[in-house]
Design a protein around this motif. Sequence first.
Motif, PDB file in Angstrom:
ATOM      1  N   UNK A 122       3.069  29.938   6.504  1.00 49.61           N
ATOM      2  CA  UNK A 122       2.809  29.590   7.897  1.00 49.61           C
ATOM      3  C   UNK A 122       2.944  28.085   8.050  1.00 49.61           C
ATOM      4  N   UNK A 123       3.689  27.665   9.059  1.00 48.02           N
ATOM      5  CA  UNK A 123       3.922  26.244   9.328  1.00 48.02           C
ATOM      6  C   UNK A 123       3.293  25.896  10.670  1.00 48.02           C
ATOM      7  N   UNK A 124       2.550  24.802  10.705  1.00 45.76           N
ATOM      8  CA  UNK A 124       1.955  24.300  11.945  1.00 45.76           C
ATOM      9  C   UNK A 124       2.493  22.893  12.191  1.00 45.76           C
ATOM     10  N   UNK A 125       3.277  22.743  13.239  1.00 46.35           N
ATOM     11  CA  UNK A 125       3.847  21.446  13.597  1.00 46.35           C
ATOM     12  C   UNK A 125       3.061  20.896  14.783  1.00 46.35           C
ATOM     13  N   UNK A 126       2.434  19.757  14.598  1.00 44.64           N
ATOM     14  CA  UNK A 126       1.613  19.165  15.657  1.00 44.64           C
ATOM     15  C   UNK A 126       2.507  18.732  16.815  1.00 44.64           C
ATOM     16  N   UNK A 127       2.165  19.186  18.009  1.00 48.35           N
ATOM     17  CA  UNK A 127       2.987  18.897  19.191  1.00 48.35           C
ATOM     18  C   UNK A 127       2.294  17.997  20.195  1.00 48.35           C
ATOM     19  N   UNK A 128       1.009  17.697  20.000  1.00 48.18           N
ATOM     20  CA  UNK A 128       0.273  16.837  20.924  1.00 48.18           C
ATOM     21  C   UNK A 128       0.529  15.388  20.553  1.00 48.18           C
ATOM     22  N   UNK A 129       1.420  14.736  21.278  1.00 49.08           N
ATOM     23  CA  UNK A 129       1.797  13.358  20.950  1.00 49.08           C
ATOM     24  C   UNK A 129       0.787  12.344  21.476  1.00 49.08           C
ATOM     25  N   UNK A 130       0.311  12.564  22.693  1.00 48.58           N
ATOM     26  CA  UNK A 130      -0.615  11.601  23.306  1.00 48.58           C
ATOM     27  C   UNK A 130      -2.041  12.129  23.188  1.00 48.58           C
ATOM     28  N   UNK A 131      -2.724  11.686  22.170  1.00 52.60           N
ATOM     29  CA  UNK A 131      -4.112  12.093  21.961  1.00 52.60           C
ATOM     30  C   UNK A 131      -4.878  10.930  21.353  1.00 52.60           C
ATOM     31  N   UNK A 132      -6.189  10.957  21.506  1.00 55.99           N
ATOM     32  CA  UNK A 132      -7.017   9.870  21.001  1.00 55.99           C
ATOM     33  C   UNK A 132      -7.178   9.988  19.489  1.00 55.99           C
ATOM     34  N   UNK A 133      -7.545   8.892  18.815  1.00 54.50           N
ATOM     35  CA  UNK A 133      -7.798   8.973  17.369  1.00 54.50           C
ATOM     36  C   UNK A 133      -8.851  10.030  17.031  1.00 54.50           C
ATOM     37  N   UNK A 134      -9.848  10.162  17.891  1.00 50.40           N
ATOM     38  CA  UNK A 134     -10.888  11.173  17.650  1.00 50.40           C
ATOM     39  C   UNK A 134     -10.305  12.579  17.700  1.00 50.40           C
ATOM     40  N   UNK A 135      -9.446  12.845  18.681  1.00 44.53           N
ATOM     41  CA  UNK A 135      -8.825  14.168  18.800  1.00 44.53           C
ATOM     42  C   UNK A 135      -7.916  14.445  17.613  1.00 44.53           C
ATOM     43  N   UNK A 136      -7.154  13.427  17.185  1.00 46.08           N
ATOM     44  CA  UNK A 136      -6.266  13.622  16.043  1.00 46.08           C
ATOM     45  C   UNK A 136      -7.064  13.908  14.774  1.00 46.08           C
ATOM     46  N   UNK A 137      -8.182  13.212  14.617  1.00 42.51           N
ATOM     47  CA  UNK A 137      -9.030  13.443  13.451  1.00 42.51           C
ATOM     48  C   UNK A 137      -9.616  14.847  13.476  1.00 42.51           C
ATOM     49  N   UNK A 138     -10.043  15.288  14.668  1.00 47.32           N
ATOM     50  CA  UNK A 138     -10.604  16.636  14.798  1.00 47.32           C
ATOM     51  C   UNK A 138      -9.562  17.699  14.468  1.00 47.32           C
ATOM     52  N   UNK A 139      -8.317  17.471  14.896  1.00 51.28           N
ATOM     53  CA  UNK A 139      -7.250  18.426  14.618  1.00 51.28           C
ATOM     54  C   UNK A 139      -6.953  18.486  13.126  1.00 51.28           C
ATOM     55  N   UNK A 140      -6.881  17.337  12.481  1.00 53.97           N
ATOM     56  CA  UNK A 140      -6.635  17.311  11.040  1.00 53.97           C
ATOM     57  C   UNK A 140      -7.758  18.038  10.298  1.00 53.97           C
ATOM     58  N   UNK A 141      -8.980  17.827  10.729  1.00 54.75           N
ATOM     59  CA  UNK A 141     -10.104  18.506  10.092  1.00 54.75           C
ATOM     60  C   UNK A 141     -10.002  20.014  10.268  1.00 54.75           C
ATOM     61  N   UNK A 142      -9.608  20.456  11.463  1.00 53.55           N
ATOM     62  CA  UNK A 142      -9.465  21.878  11.721  1.00 53.55           C
ATOM     63  C   UNK A 142      -8.370  22.487  10.850  1.00 53.55           C
ATOM     64  N   UNK A 143      -7.280  21.776  10.691  1.00 57.61           N
ATOM     65  CA  UNK A 143      -6.193  22.250   9.835  1.00 57.61           C
ATOM     66  C   UNK A 143      -6.665  22.394   8.385  1.00 57.61           C
ATOM     67  N   UNK A 144      -7.439  21.442   7.924  1.00 53.66           N
ATOM     68  CA  UNK A 144      -7.956  21.529   6.548  1.00 53.66           C
ATOM     69  C   UNK A 144      -8.939  22.688   6.410  1.00 53.66           C
ATOM     70  N   UNK A 145      -9.788  22.882   7.424  1.00 51.21           N
ATOM     71  CA  UNK A 145     -10.732  23.999   7.372  1.00 51.21           C
ATOM     72  C   UNK A 145      -9.998  25.331   7.286  1.00 51.21           C
ATOM     73  N   UNK A 146      -8.831  25.396   7.899  1.00 50.19           N
ATOM     74  CA  UNK A 146      -8.015  26.610   7.848  1.00 50.19           C
ATOM     75  C   UNK A 146      -7.126  26.651   6.608  1.00 50.19           C
ATOM     76  N   UNK A 147      -7.365  25.688   5.708  1.00 49.76           N
ATOM     77  CA  UNK A 147      -6.720  25.635   4.390  1.00 49.76           C
ATOM     78  C   UNK A 147      -5.222  25.321   4.436  1.00 49.76           C
ATOM     79  N   UNK A 148      -4.810  24.563   5.439  1.00 48.67           N
ATOM     80  CA  UNK A 148      -3.457  24.028   5.456  1.00 48.67           C
ATOM     81  C   UNK A 148      -3.414  22.745   4.641  1.00 48.67           C
ATOM     82  N   UNK A 149      -2.226  22.378   4.194  1.00 51.25           N
ATOM     83  CA  UNK A 149      -1.987  21.084   3.553  1.00 51.25           C
ATOM     84  C   UNK A 149      -0.849  20.399   4.300  1.00 51.25           C
ATOM     85  N   UNK A 150      -0.922  19.075   4.393  1.00 44.12           N
ATOM     86  CA  UNK A 150       0.077  18.331   5.154  1.00 44.12           C
ATOM     87  C   UNK A 150       1.287  18.031   4.273  1.00 44.12           C
TER      88      UNK A 150
END
Length: 280
Positions: A122-150
């Motif tokens: 499964x591949x997840x490509x981030x599409x939200x270009x305009x987001x705050x550092x807090x939102x980007x950090x939250x998204x990265x954390x969610x991806x890790x919780x779902x056991x994805x690797x970058x």
Amino acid sequence: MVATSTKNTSAGTSSKIEASGGAATAKVVPELKRLNARSVVLSTLLGTQPPRMPAQRLVRVGELFGIREGTIRTALTRMVQSGDLHTDERSWYSLSEDLQARQRRQSSSVVGQSELWNGSWTVAVVTTEESSPRDRSALRNQLRLLRFAEQRPGVWVRPDNLGVEWRVLVNTHLGASCFLYSATPGGRDLDLVDNLWDLESWSRTARALRKEMATMLAGLRASEVELLRPGFVISAAVLRHLQRDPLLPVELLDRRWEGRSLRRDYQVFDELYRQLLATW
């Protein structure tokens, strides 16, 4: 459901995730010994089914770490104010909905269940270009919780072997911010795994945790109450470590992979620890 397409995915240039969190066990366990009042309350409730407990019982757990009653009660009040806990008129405390979700993830990590793998990722490509550092950090954390690797900036991957419930969570939490699809790597799956996860580091820490638990088994069977504190610490360390297990297909793991052994040993340890705690 995840959109399906065919795409070659090579190892590329990624930053390997140290599944152990990048710390040797010698550092992980002492770090947990410095638990503050909030951490003690949270760890206790996360390890309790159902996740609710009277204030006086939480005060007693705090005593294991030399934390005064007033300090525990202050922490409880602040955690209710912050929304981490709920309380009732009998002074029973329970986890918030968000923390109950965290507890479910923790329980799932202990079981470590996966399904047969058909070779797809499964591949997840981030599409939200305009987001705050807090939102980007939250998204990265969610991806890790779902056991994805970058694999590379904005491109996260993992084998599709965690079942229907996991796919529902992926769509629920990532659907609005990522383009999701299935893919088959163009190169060797093992090379991609080696590039994304530091499995040897994870296994090394797991072996050390297993050794720590083994040294306590005889004492727990003999009901030595002085083991309650170190047992609490080791239990918390194992639970944290299991949540860093990427839960890869067996086809992509070394025969010496420590995941199954750590779960087996923890089941024995946890049962003995809970028996001792119940009599304390």
